[in-house]
Design a protein around this motif. Structure first.
Motif, PDB file in Angstrom:
ATOM      1  N   HIS A   8     -20.685 -12.714 -17.218  1.00 53.96           N
ATOM      2  CA  HIS A   8     -20.611 -14.160 -17.047  1.00 53.96           C
ATOM      3  C   HIS A   8     -19.364 -14.704 -17.725  1.00 53.96           C
ATOM      4  O   HIS A   8     -18.389 -15.043 -17.066  1.00 53.96           O
ATOM      5  CB  HIS A   8     -21.882 -14.820 -17.600  1.00 53.96           C
ATOM      6  CG  HIS A   8     -21.875 -16.301 -17.516  1.00 53.96           C
ATOM      7  ND1 HIS A   8     -22.417 -17.109 -18.496  1.00 53.96           N
ATOM      8  CD2 HIS A   8     -21.368 -17.148 -16.577  1.00 53.96           C
ATOM      9  CE1 HIS A   8     -22.260 -18.368 -18.158  1.00 53.96           C
ATOM     10  NE2 HIS A   8     -21.628 -18.427 -16.999  1.00 53.96           N
ATOM     11  N   VAL A   9     -19.365 -14.760 -19.068  1.00 57.51           N
ATOM     12  CA  VAL A   9     -18.176 -15.227 -19.785  1.00 57.51           C
ATOM     13  C   VAL A   9     -17.718 -14.255 -20.862  1.00 57.51           C
ATOM     14  O   VAL A   9     -16.869 -14.597 -21.686  1.00 57.51           O
ATOM     15  CB  VAL A   9     -18.413 -16.622 -20.418  1.00 57.51           C
ATOM     16  CG1 VAL A   9     -18.581 -17.681 -19.357  1.00 57.51           C
ATOM     17  CG2 VAL A   9     -19.604 -16.603 -21.363  1.00 57.51           C
ATOM     18  N   GLY A  10     -18.266 -13.035 -20.882  1.00 54.33           N
ATOM     19  CA  GLY A  10     -17.741 -12.008 -21.766  1.00 54.33           C
ATOM     20  C   GLY A  10     -18.417 -11.892 -23.115  1.00 54.33           C
ATOM     21  O   GLY A  10     -17.841 -11.290 -24.035  1.00 54.33           O
ATOM     22  N   CYS A  11     -19.611 -12.425 -23.290  1.00 55.25           N
ATOM     23  CA  CYS A  11     -20.308 -12.275 -24.569  1.00 55.25           C
ATOM     24  C   CYS A  11     -20.812 -10.835 -24.733  1.00 55.25           C
ATOM     25  O   CYS A  11     -21.143 -10.178 -23.746  1.00 55.25           O
ATOM     26  CB  CYS A  11     -21.492 -13.235 -24.647  1.00 55.25           C
ATOM     27  SG  CYS A  11     -21.020 -14.976 -24.671  1.00 55.25           S
ATOM     28  N   PRO A  12     -20.918 -10.344 -25.985  1.00 58.75           N
ATOM     29  CA  PRO A  12     -21.484  -9.008 -26.200  1.00 58.75           C
ATOM     30  C   PRO A  12     -23.000  -9.046 -26.082  1.00 58.75           C
ATOM     31  O   PRO A  12     -23.649  -9.974 -26.563  1.00 58.75           O
ATOM     32  CB  PRO A  12     -21.039  -8.661 -27.627  1.00 58.75           C
ATOM     33  CG  PRO A  12     -20.870  -9.981 -28.299  1.00 58.75           C
ATOM     34  CD  PRO A  12     -20.405 -10.940 -27.240  1.00 58.75           C
ATOM     35  N   ILE A  13     -23.574  -8.052 -25.449  1.00 65.29           N
ATOM     36  CA  ILE A  13     -25.023  -8.033 -25.226  1.00 65.29           C
ATOM     37  C   ILE A  13     -25.622  -6.785 -25.850  1.00 65.29           C
ATOM     38  O   ILE A  13     -24.962  -5.740 -25.953  1.00 65.29           O
ATOM     39  CB  ILE A  13     -25.361  -8.084 -23.722  1.00 65.29           C
ATOM     40  CG1 ILE A  13     -24.774  -6.861 -23.015  1.00 65.29           C
ATOM     41  CG2 ILE A  13     -24.853  -9.355 -23.083  1.00 65.29           C
ATOM     42  CD1 ILE A  13     -25.156  -6.783 -21.562  1.00 65.29           C
ATOM     43  N   SER A  14     -26.889  -6.883 -26.284  1.00 64.19           N
ATOM     44  CA  SER A  14     -27.598  -5.715 -26.794  1.00 64.19           C
ATOM     45  C   SER A  14     -29.081  -6.009 -27.041  1.00 64.19           C
ATOM     46  O   SER A  14     -29.763  -5.206 -27.654  1.00 64.19           O
ATOM     47  CB  SER A  14     -26.961  -5.208 -28.103  1.00 64.19           C
ATOM     48  OG  SER A  14     -27.041  -6.195 -29.113  1.00 64.19           O
TER      49      SER A  14
END
Length: 347
Positions: free
Chosen positions: A275-281
């Protein structure tokens, strides 16, 4: 009605005082040259900005001026002066050359009539006429030139944000350069983030999620210096960071051409939300869903990281995995599609 209650008589407007530029043609021409001179100085400052940008070095061996970075000082000074001179020129133009007649206007209802609208347009046209922009080509052209040149610093600074899509760079100068590449290569080990230890597929339990990066981030030269460090490391990590998960092999729905991208239920996906490049985990092991904390985009890791909720429009890019002779996870290749949020050339 008592005499004291009578309305105060309209005192009227004082006699108009003509400015020197209104009555003296020489003063008028002089003011016109002053205004054009301000716009000309603005254009010169923009050119000096561009010269400074390409002249002064930045980085470890940057040029200095009075103890400060010469590039920062000159860029800030020249661009600030360019804006200042345009402002001074416009103020001088308004004070000495534009129309200076006092006007009064009676209040009118909120809804304007057709006649009022026509009068407004007439007033606007009169304002344009009084500004003299049509009959003062020197002022008009110098203003247009100065304002037009102000776009050049914006072009230069925006171009300096990074490589354009598809640009090819030497990996020694800029590892994983471009929006369509990362530092992942065939045979590169997948290692744990922060500690840099390789990941053995057999050591992962069902439901595990591990934050990982390429082994290249921890490689050192003969002198013990990291091959990728500083700004280059941060840029490369922003694109190459991944998550590694393990689930039951029979729960995986491989995408087209991805039948051999998993290793005994171990999958690897980009950590960067599309979406806008946030880190996910944020992982939910029972549903195999991973959540982006920024805008709640949700991806099904068992189904090629398909988007199941939220504003993201693309699945997470998947990194094809294999194991080396020691049983450690390695990449079969780089990502087969660009990582991160969409941009104008991405379908």
């Amino acid at each position: 009605m008592p005499e004291s209650a009578e309305p105060i008589a309209d005192p009227g407007l004082p006699a108009h005082e003509w400015r020197p530029t209104d009555v003296d043609e020489r003063q008028e021409k002089r003011a016109e040259r002053q205004v054009a001179g301000m716009f000309g100085l603005s254009a010169i400052c923009v050119l000096l900005f561009l010269i400074s940008y390409f002249t002064f070095d930045i980085g470890d061996n940057h040029s200095t001026f009075a103890g400060f970075g010469a590039s920062t000082v000159t860029l800030g000074t020249t661009f600030g002066l360019a804006l200042l001179f345009i402002g001074i020129g416009i103020i001088q133009w308004a004070r000495k050359l534009m129309g200076d007649h006092e006007i009064s206007e009676m209040r009118h209802p909120a809804r304007s009539s057709d006649e009022d609208r026509e009068a407004t347009l007439a007033a606007l046209n009169a304002g344009l006429e009084e500004s003299g922009i049509g009959r003062r080509p020197l002022v008009r052209n110098s203003l247009l030139g100065a304002v037009g040149l102000l776009g050049l610093p914006a072009v230069v600074l925006l171009r300096d944000l990074g490589p354009l899509p598809g640009d090819v760079y030497d990996d020694e100068d800029y590892p994983g350069a471009g929006l369509e590449r990362t530092v992942w290569t065939k045979g590169m080990r997948v290692v744990r983030d922060v500690v840099g230890t390789p990941i053995r597929a057999a050591d992962l339990e069902i439901g595990d999620l591990v934050n990982a990066v390429p082994e290249a981030f921890y490689e050192v030269d003969e002198e013990g210096e990291h091959l990728i460090e500083g700004i280059e490391l941060q840029i490369a990590k922003s694109k190459a960071a991944v998550i590694v998960v393990r689930m039951e092999p029979d729960e995986i729905i491989p995408g087209e051409g991805r039948d051999n991208w998993a290793v005994d239920g171990v999958l690897c996906y980009s950590k960067i939300c599309t979406h806008v490049g946030c880190p996910i985990s944020l992982y939910e092991r029972t549903t195999h869903h991973v959540l982006c904390p920024c805008h709640q985009s949700t991806f099904d890791l068992a189904d090629s990281a398909r988007v199941v909720f939220g504003p993201a429009a693309r699945a997470l890019p998947q990194l094809p995995l294999a194991v080396d002779d020691e049983g450690y996870l390695v990449a079969q290749s780089d990502f087969t599609e660009p990582v991160g949020p969409s941009y104008w050339e991405r379908g």
